[in-house]
Design an enzyme around this catalytic site. Sequence first.
Site, mmCIF file in Angstrom:
data_model
loop_
_atom_site.group_PDB
_atom_site.id
_atom_site.type_symbol
_atom_site.label_atom_id
_atom_site.label_comp_id
_atom_site.label_asym_id
_atom_site.label_seq_id
_atom_site.Cartn_x
_atom_site.Cartn_y
_atom_site.Cartn_z
ATOM 1 N N GLU A 192 0.883 -1.146 0.058
ATOM 2 C CA GLU A 192 0.039 0.002 -0.150
ATOM 3 C C GLU A 192 0.804 1.327 0.044
ATOM 4 O OE1 GLU A 192 -2.667 -3.294 1.255
ATOM 5 O OE2 GLU A 192 -0.558 -2.506 1.907
ATOM 6 N N HIS A 244 -9.572 -5.803 10.954
ATOM 7 C CA HIS A 244 -10.071 -5.559 9.668
ATOM 8 C C HIS A 244 -11.571 -4.891 9.792
ATOM 9 C CE1 HIS A 244 -7.277 -8.552 8.681
ATOM 10 N NE2 HIS A 244 -7.684 -8.447 7.479
#
Length: 340
Positions: A73, A142
């Site tokens: 990322e 998450h």
Amino acid sequence: MPNSSKPFLSQHFMRQIQFREALREAMNEEMRRDPRIFLMGEEVAEYNGAYKVSQGMLDEFGAGRVIDTPIAELGFAGIGVGAAMNGLLPIIEFMTFNFSLVAIDQVINSAAKLHSMSGGQFSCPIVFRGPTGNAGMLSSQHSQNFENWYANCPGLKVVVPSTPYDAKGLLKASIRDPDPVIFMESELMYGDKGEVPEEEYILEIGKANITRPGTDVTIVSFGKMMKIAHTAADELAKEGIQAEVIDLRSVRPIDYDTVITSVKKTNRLVVVEEAWPLASLSGEIAYVVQRRAFDHLDAPVVRITCADVPLPYAPTLIEASLPNVARVVKAVKEVTYAKA
């Protein structure tokens, strides 16, 4: 008069399409319009997107504009920022905004600050998009909400749509915006269906939407928590309590004027937010309302947030942690002094 969430289309057929399809249409239409736009992220191309948002886009636009990346990322966010500085219009997809923490230096220290630190000589027209919040039993790493984190940073705009209609209109506006935009979706909403016109439309970033008029209390929320707000309003209506429901649509900027106008009418406010309570957007909204409309309040502002813990894995604990309809109904009865 409530802000209309849809244009006047009485003579036109309104399709029902999924949230993911609305996002895809927005990207497709903008990429056809402007060859500088490209999509980059994990599994966006060959796999058609982790949530099938970019399905078919590789076939139409090719590998030069729909680009698969490694699990890196920080790297591909940085590539996006550099591309935006050099005249391109990147859409950077995070598989979840939980993973954006790996790239947050590029988002906060590069994209958000470029315009200010260059004295207005450079802009960074980039969209960072992907799912936010919980999606069921995915546990703590998450399931986090970072809307308030990113909204805290000057130089960013933060958009959180709640319907397919809003998703398409706001994503098109975000892609065309000269500043970096954080566009937060919900994994649990990608399959939701809603009315979306075939005609092109763009929604203004920073304009809230009154999705249900009412007179007794104002309920403010955004994103998938709008489902909770509307279900609670339906339950309250059965008991004669008419809630006005406002969808913020964006949390930077926040349309305080619409909220204040509503509170001056209803004299009560409940704010629903999925994030943790400390330094939350709901806390900021409560402050601004008491600052600008104190004399109009007939009860203290009440907010509903997630429990102040990492989200558990067990479904029973998830249910106990998250905002729900019962908590909102109870809060409304508290501020309206109705019997529980």
